[in-house]
Design a protein around this motif. Structure first.
Motif, short mmCIF file in Angstrom:
data_model
loop_
_atom_site.label_atom_id
_atom_site.label_comp_id
_atom_site.label_asym_id
_atom_site.label_seq_id
_atom_site.Cartn_x
_atom_site.Cartn_y
_atom_site.Cartn_z
N ILE A 97 0.80 -1.21 -0.05
CA ILE A 97 0.09 -0.06 -0.10
C ILE A 97 0.82 1.14 0.06
O ILE A 97 0.69 2.20 -0.76
N LEU A 98 2.13 1.14 0.73
CA LEU A 98 2.91 2.44 0.97
C LEU A 98 3.46 2.79 -0.81
O LEU A 98 3.62 3.64 -1.02
N LEU A 99 3.65 1.44 -1.49
CA LEU A 99 4.40 1.58 -2.68
C LEU A 99 3.35 2.28 -3.59
O LEU A 99 3.88 2.96 -4.43
N ILE A 100 2.07 2.14 -3.52
CA ILE A 100 1.33 2.49 -4.38
C ILE A 100 1.17 4.01 -4.02
O ILE A 100 1.17 4.87 -4.99
N ALA A 101 1.05 4.31 -2.72
CA ALA A 101 1.09 5.88 -2.25
C ALA A 101 2.39 6.41 -2.99
O ALA A 101 2.30 7.84 -3.24
N GLU A 102 3.52 5.65 -2.98
CA GLU A 102 4.67 6.42 -3.25
C GLU A 102 4.82 6.43 -4.99
O GLU A 102 5.63 7.22 -5.66
N GLY A 103 3.64 6.00 -5.82
CA GLY A 103 3.66 6.32 -7.19
C GLY A 103 4.45 4.90 -7.79
O GLY A 103 4.15 5.01 -9.12
N VAL A 104 4.73 4.13 -7.10
CA VAL A 104 5.25 2.67 -7.79
C VAL A 104 4.13 1.92 -7.92
O VAL A 104 3.07 1.98 -7.11
N ARG A 105 4.14 1.24 -9.01
CA ARG A 105 2.85 0.37 -9.44
C ARG A 105 3.22 -1.07 -8.87
O ARG A 105 3.88 -1.54 -9.80
N PRO A 106 2.85 -1.35 -7.80
CA PRO A 106 3.54 -2.62 -7.16
C PRO A 106 2.79 -3.97 -7.80
O PRO A 106 3.54 -4.94 -7.58
N ILE A 107 1.76 -3.90 -8.60
CA ILE A 107 0.93 -5.09 -8.84
C ILE A 107 1.94 -5.93 -9.72
O ILE A 107 2.16 -7.02 -9.47
#
Length: 170
Positions: A97-107
């Motif tokens: 979730i933090l990765l999504i918030a940082e703009g990284v698309r972790p999917i």
């Protein structure tokens, strides 16, 4: 020119500090959200409970003004469950979730990581199976570890010798 460079450096450092502060704040909120899940004494949350809280995570993003794509949260719980155990530690919950918030698309990153873990699991299972076969061959009368290691594949066994795969695995 040197003064402009220094101002730019100061501005970049301030932006970095701001991002880090926002990340810490969001992490704290996510940890509190996780702590609100039924985890028992283990501190581990069940898949269904994590899935139920995801709409709240989306609302949190909206409230905090964190940009995200709608598809970022589609199927994320399955992807977050890296090892397929159906349970989540606090870190397994917060990090993607933090990765999504940082703009990284972790999917895609998490999907790749999940596939690598699946491959690792299969390699470890294969290693165990090969070990069982080796132990079975070593226990076969007339074979020694040295001859077993130098033997050709099982197709080269004598006419009255055969080794079923099931024998190795048992």
């Amino acid at each position: 020119s040197e003064s402009m460079f220094e101002k730019n450096q100061v501005r970049m450092e301030e932006e970095r500090q701001d991002r880090e502060n926002k990340r810490r704040e969001l992490n704290k909120i996510l940890e509190e959200l996780f702590d609100g899940l039924p985890t028992g004494s283990s501190g581990i949350a069940q898949f269904s409970h994590v899935e139920e809280v995801m709409p709240e995570v989306k609302r949190l993003f909206e409230e905090q003004g964190i940009p995200y794509a709608a598809h970022d949260f589609e199927g994320i719980v399955e992807i977050m469950d890296k090892n397929g155990s159906g349970i989540f530690s606090k870190e397994e919950f917060c990090r993607p979730i933090l990765l999504i918030a940082e703009g990284v698309r972790p999917i895609s990153i998490i999907e790749i990581h999940s596939e690598v873990l699946e491959c690792l699991s299969q390699v470890m299972q294969t290693k165990d199976n090969v070990g069982k076969c080796l132990r079975h061959l070593e226990a076969t009368p007339g074979s020694t570890p040295k001859t077993v290691a130098s033997q050709e594949p099982a197709t080269h066994l004598g006419p009255d010798q055969h080794l079923e795969l099931g024998e190795c695995m048992s």
